[in-house]
Motif scaffolding. Structure first.
Motif, PDB file in Angstrom:
ATOM      1  N   ALA A 119     -21.067  94.733  -1.445  1.00  0.00           N
ATOM      2  CA  ALA A 119     -21.592  93.397  -1.795  1.00  0.00           C
ATOM      3  C   ALA A 119     -21.895  93.624  -3.265  1.00  0.00           C
ATOM      4  O   ALA A 119     -22.420  94.816  -3.786  1.00  0.00           O
ATOM      5  CB  ALA A 119     -22.517  92.773  -1.044  1.00  0.00           C
ATOM      6  N   GLY A 120     -22.295  92.659  -3.875  1.00  0.00           N
ATOM      7  CA  GLY A 120     -22.772  92.940  -5.386  1.00  0.00           C
ATOM      8  C   GLY A 120     -21.725  93.299  -6.266  1.00  0.00           C
ATOM      9  O   GLY A 120     -20.494  93.700  -6.077  1.00  0.00           O
ATOM     10  N   ARG A 121     -22.185  93.619  -7.815  1.00  0.00           N
ATOM     11  CA  ARG A 121     -20.980  93.813  -8.791  1.00  0.00           C
ATOM     12  C   ARG A 121     -20.463  95.313  -8.309  1.00  0.00           C
ATOM     13  O   ARG A 121     -19.613  95.936  -8.881  1.00  0.00           O
ATOM     14  CB  ARG A 121     -21.685  93.737 -10.112  1.00  0.00           C
ATOM     15  CG  ARG A 121     -22.001  92.630 -10.394  1.00  0.00           C
ATOM     16  CD  ARG A 121     -22.457  92.260 -11.905  1.00  0.00           C
ATOM     17  NE  ARG A 121     -22.672  90.824 -12.420  1.00  0.00           N
ATOM     18  CZ  ARG A 121     -22.975  90.646 -13.724  1.00  0.00           C
ATOM     19  NH1 ARG A 121     -23.364  91.637 -14.655  1.00  0.00           N
ATOM     20  NH2 ARG A 121     -23.190  89.436 -13.869  1.00  0.00           N
ATOM     21  N   GLY A 122     -21.471  96.092  -7.858  1.00  0.00           N
ATOM     22  CA  GLY A 122     -21.061  97.721  -7.956  1.00  0.00           C
ATOM     23  C   GLY A 122     -20.499  97.647  -6.191  1.00  0.00           C
ATOM     24  O   GLY A 122     -20.004  98.975  -5.987  1.00  0.00           O
ATOM     25  N   MET A 123     -20.263  96.612  -5.571  1.00  0.00           N
ATOM     26  CA  MET A 123     -19.831  96.568  -4.412  1.00  0.00           C
ATOM     27  C   MET A 123     -20.221  97.776  -3.344  1.00  0.00           C
ATOM     28  O   MET A 123     -19.394  98.487  -2.582  1.00  0.00           O
ATOM     29  CB  MET A 123     -18.098  96.799  -4.521  1.00  0.00           C
ATOM     30  CG  MET A 123     -17.515  95.535  -5.301  1.00  0.00           C
ATOM     31  SD  MET A 123     -17.921  93.994  -4.348  1.00  0.00           S
ATOM     32  CE  MET A 123     -16.709  94.225  -3.036  1.00  0.00           C
ATOM     33  N   ARG A 124     -21.396  97.900  -3.270  1.00  0.00           N
ATOM     34  CA  ARG A 124     -22.036  98.889  -2.433  1.00  0.00           C
ATOM     35  C   ARG A 124     -22.194  98.541  -1.276  1.00  0.00           C
ATOM     36  O   ARG A 124     -22.384  97.235  -0.846  1.00  0.00           O
ATOM     37  CB  ARG A 124     -23.439  99.216  -2.979  1.00  0.00           C
ATOM     38  CG  ARG A 124     -23.174  99.955  -4.291  1.00  0.00           C
ATOM     39  CD  ARG A 124     -24.831 100.402  -4.659  1.00  0.00           C
ATOM     40  NE  ARG A 124     -24.740 100.971  -5.840  1.00  0.00           N
ATOM     41  CZ  ARG A 124     -25.909 101.652  -6.678  1.00  0.00           C
ATOM     42  NH1 ARG A 124     -27.096 101.287  -6.248  1.00  0.00           N
ATOM     43  NH2 ARG A 124     -25.855 102.216  -7.646  1.00  0.00           N
ATOM     44  N   LEU A 125     -22.126  99.268  -0.201  1.00  0.00           N
ATOM     45  CA  LEU A 125     -22.210  98.737   1.224  1.00  0.00           C
ATOM     46  C   LEU A 125     -23.566  98.301   1.465  1.00  0.00           C
ATOM     47  O   LEU A 125     -24.665  98.889   1.304  1.00  0.00           O
ATOM     48  CB  LEU A 125     -21.828 100.004   2.430  1.00  0.00           C
ATOM     49  CG  LEU A 125     -20.439 100.432   2.377  1.00  0.00           C
ATOM     50  CD1 LEU A 125     -20.437 101.759   3.370  1.00  0.00           C
ATOM     51  CD2 LEU A 125     -19.596  99.198   3.038  1.00  0.00           C
ATOM     52  N   THR A 126     -23.933  97.088   2.083  1.00  0.00           N
ATOM     53  CA  THR A 126     -25.066  96.396   2.082  1.00  0.00           C
ATOM     54  C   THR A 126     -25.174  95.939   3.620  1.00  0.00           C
ATOM     55  O   THR A 126     -24.407  95.254   4.187  1.00  0.00           O
ATOM     56  CB  THR A 126     -24.898  95.275   1.047  1.00  0.00           C
ATOM     57  OG1 THR A 126     -24.807  95.589  -0.180  1.00  0.00           O
ATOM     58  CG2 THR A 126     -26.473  94.507   1.246  1.00  0.00           C
ATOM     59  N   ALA A 127     -26.501  96.253   4.247  1.00  0.00           N
ATOM     60  CA  ALA A 127     -26.716  95.766   5.284  1.00  0.00           C
ATOM     61  C   ALA A 127     -27.126  94.329   5.582  1.00  0.00           C
ATOM     62  O   ALA A 127     -27.592  93.881   4.587  1.00  0.00           O
ATOM     63  CB  ALA A 127     -27.995  96.557   5.999  1.00  0.00           C
ATOM     64  N   SER A 128     -26.652  93.617   6.570  1.00  0.00           N
ATOM     65  CA  SER A 128     -26.922  92.270   6.635  1.00  0.00           C
ATOM     66  C   SER A 128     -28.477  92.041   6.854  1.00  0.00           C
ATOM     67  O   SER A 128     -29.294  92.767   7.331  1.00  0.00           O
ATOM     68  CB  SER A 128     -26.273  91.543   7.893  1.00  0.00           C
ATOM     69  OG  SER A 128     -26.717  92.226   8.902  1.00  0.00           O
ATOM     70  N   PRO A 129     -28.993  90.709   6.519  1.00  0.00           N
ATOM     71  CA  PRO A 129     -30.402  90.516   6.790  1.00  0.00           C
ATOM     72  C   PRO A 129     -30.672  90.729   8.393  1.00  0.00           C
ATOM     73  O   PRO A 129     -31.762  91.246   8.685  1.00  0.00           O
ATOM     74  CB  PRO A 129     -30.558  89.179   6.405  1.00  0.00           C
ATOM     75  CG  PRO A 129     -29.345  88.705   5.420  1.00  0.00           C
ATOM     76  CD  PRO A 129     -28.379  89.552   6.042  1.00  0.00           C
ATOM     77  N   VAL A 130     -29.823  90.647   9.074  1.00  0.00           N
ATOM     78  CA  VAL A 130     -30.062  90.654  10.708  1.00  0.00           C
ATOM     79  C   VAL A 130     -30.301  92.302  10.797  1.00  0.00           C
ATOM     80  O   VAL A 130     -31.158  92.715  11.603  1.00  0.00           O
ATOM     81  CB  VAL A 130     -28.740  90.225  11.533  1.00  0.00           C
ATOM     82  CG1 VAL A 130     -28.914  90.547  12.952  1.00  0.00           C
ATOM     83  CG2 VAL A 130     -28.598  88.599  11.379  1.00  0.00           C
ATOM     84  N   LYS A 131     -29.426  93.020  10.222  1.00  0.00           N
ATOM     85  CA  LYS A 131     -29.523  94.669  10.395  1.00  0.00           C
ATOM     86  C   LYS A 131     -30.910  94.809   9.920  1.00  0.00           C
ATOM     87  O   LYS A 131     -31.820  95.762  10.627  1.00  0.00           O
ATOM     88  CB  LYS A 131     -28.715  95.373   9.762  1.00  0.00           C
ATOM     89  CG  LYS A 131     -28.704  96.721   9.781  1.00  0.00           C
ATOM     90  CD  LYS A 131     -27.379  97.703   9.505  1.00  0.00           C
ATOM     91  CE  LYS A 131     -27.809  99.054   9.348  1.00  0.00           C
ATOM     92  NZ  LYS A 131     -26.532  99.744   8.760  1.00  0.00           N
ATOM     93  N   GLN A 132     -31.185  94.673   8.785  1.00  0.00           N
ATOM     94  CA  GLN A 132     -32.733  94.707   8.113  1.00  0.00           C
ATOM     95  C   GLN A 132     -33.921  94.611   8.994  1.00  0.00           C
ATOM     96  O   GLN A 132     -34.739  95.203   8.938  1.00  0.00           O
ATOM     97  CB  GLN A 132     -32.833  93.942   6.627  1.00  0.00           C
ATOM     98  CG  GLN A 132     -31.506  94.756   5.568  1.00  0.00           C
ATOM     99  CD  GLN A 132     -31.694  93.975   4.422  1.00  0.00           C
ATOM    100  OE1 GLN A 132     -32.490  93.419   4.075  1.00  0.00           O
ATOM    101  NE2 GLN A 132     -30.404  93.709   3.772  1.00  0.00           N
ATOM    102  N   LEU A 133     -33.606  93.356   9.484  1.00  0.00           N
ATOM    103  CA  LEU A 133     -35.056  92.836  10.341  1.00  0.00           C
ATOM    104  C   LEU A 133     -34.911  93.639  11.577  1.00  0.00           C
ATOM    105  O   LEU A 133     -36.089  94.122  12.218  1.00  0.00           O
ATOM    106  CB  LEU A 133     -34.768  91.457  10.690  1.00  0.00           C
ATOM    107  CG  LEU A 133     -35.874  90.778  11.685  1.00  0.00           C
ATOM    108  CD1 LEU A 133     -37.205  90.804  10.755  1.00  0.00           C
ATOM    109  CD2 LEU A 133     -35.739  89.301  11.989  1.00  0.00           C
ATOM    110  N   ALA A 134     -33.882  93.933  12.102  1.00  0.00           N
ATOM    111  CA  ALA A 134     -33.784  94.824  13.387  1.00  0.00           C
ATOM    112  C   ALA A 134     -34.379  96.123  13.289  1.00  0.00           C
ATOM    113  O   ALA A 134     -35.156  96.635  14.035  1.00  0.00           O
ATOM    114  CB  ALA A 134     -32.281  94.866  13.910  1.00  0.00           C
ATOM    115  N   LEU A 135     -33.991  96.871  12.046  1.00  0.00           N
ATOM    116  CA  LEU A 135     -34.347  97.932  11.694  1.00  0.00           C
ATOM    117  C   LEU A 135     -35.973  98.042  11.596  1.00  0.00           C
ATOM    118  O   LEU A 135     -36.799  98.917  11.966  1.00  0.00           O
ATOM    119  CB  LEU A 135     -33.686  98.749  10.412  1.00  0.00           C
ATOM    120  CG  LEU A 135     -32.236  99.098  10.715  1.00  0.00           C
ATOM    121  CD1 LEU A 135     -31.664  99.433   9.458  1.00  0.00           C
ATOM    122  CD2 LEU A 135     -32.133 100.083  11.625  1.00  0.00           C
ATOM    123  N   ALA A 136     -36.470  96.894  10.728  1.00  0.00           N
ATOM    124  CA  ALA A 136     -37.792  96.794  10.456  1.00  0.00           C
ATOM    125  C   ALA A 136     -38.810  96.717  11.758  1.00  0.00           C
ATOM    126  O   ALA A 136     -39.708  97.048  11.913  1.00  0.00           O
ATOM    127  CB  ALA A 136     -38.008  95.729   9.614  1.00  0.00           C
TER     128      ALA A 136
END
Length: 293
Positions: free
Chosen positions: A19-36
């Protein structure tokens, strides 16, 4: 909160995507919340794998809740939880089954939509309806604003549904197939503005395609995205012709009526208010918005 009485034994989301201009691997908001929240997390590439299905079976979940997951759930998985799988669908079923119910509702000029909690089966949003909540669609709603309202409504609806399920008070209702409509998946080509349409139709398209894929036109040989418009009363002209340049917008004629283009974006640039946009983009009365380079 009612949700505190339910235990989340595992969270599923799709694998990280570029995702993004750098096309870096990005975690979904669901993953971010689960990890938090320190919740068990799974990111299978497919749900058809026997190993993945066995891993899910080991959790012995009572119910699985699905919201815009993006992968088809095979029949074997639908039957794993004791109470099956429940889907939070962003329309008042059976209207707008399918991938893009919010966008299709705006394009069709529906005055309301909502959330349907449904029992998932092997069909495309064809399962029994368990609970509905209605939401009005205003003249200013975009897909983004309507999505945000429905997200809140969906959260309330699924908690209420789970409470009723626990109490044995859910009353499944079959969908009327005769009333079903299909919300086809969006593609970028359909977001190209057809200036022969009337101003009201075009403004609905601008709202429906915001924030993706964003309505666009070809102006002076360059693709320009249109983020925000308003109807310009009393202006008429040949469809697609720039009628005037004003401080707060570019006035363009439609098949019937005219629109003021208020927020625009060149490729590889930021979206800008019209006053700033025209400082770096030469456009004059008589120029034409077209559908080809």
């Amino acid at each position: 909160m009612l949700v505190q009485q339910f235990s989340v034994v595992a969270v599923l989301t799709q694998p990280d995507r570029p995702a993004g201009r750098g096309m870096r691997l990005t975690a979904s908001p669901v993953k971010q919340l689960a990890l938090a929240r320190n919740l068990p997390l799974l990111q299978p590439v497919t749900l058809k794998s026997v190993d993945v299905q066995q891993e899910l079976a080991n959790y012995a979940a009572d119910v699985m809740v699905v919201a815009a997951y993006g992968l088809i759930l095979p029949s074997a998985l639908l039957q794993l939880p004791r109470y099956g799988c429940l889907n939070i669908h962003a329309s008042l079923l059976p209207r707008w089954r399918g991938a893009a119910p919010i966008q299709r509702a705006i394009l069709a000029d529906d005055d309301k939509t909502g959330i349907t909690i449904m029992q998932m089966d092997t069909g495309l949003d064809t399962g029994d309806m368990l609970l509905k909540k209605t939401c009005s669609i205003t003249a200013h709603d975009t897909t983004q604003t309507l999505h945000d309202k429905l997200a809140m409504l969906g959260a309330e609806a699924i908690v209420e549904t789970l409470c009723l399920l626990e109490q044995g008070q859910l009353k499944p209702v079959s969908q009327n197939v005769a009333e079903a409509t299909y919300a086809a998946k969006l593609n970028k080509t359909e977001a190209l503005i057809d200036w022969s349409k009337n101003a009201t139709q075009i403004i609905r398209a601008v709202h429906a395609y915001n924030p993706f894929p964003i309505a666009y036109t070809i102006l002076n040989g360059e693709l320009v995205k249109i983020w925000q418009v308003s109807v310009r009363e009393g202006s008429e002209g040949e469809a697609g012709i720039v009628l005037a340049i004003e401080k707060n917008g570019i006035i363009v004629a439609c098949g019937q009526g005219a629109l003021c283009l208020e927020v625009l974006q060149r490729q590889n640039a930021k979206a800008l208010p019209a006053a700033q946009f025209i400082q770096g983009f030469a456009v004059h009365p008589g120029d034409r918005c077209t559908s080809f380079l």
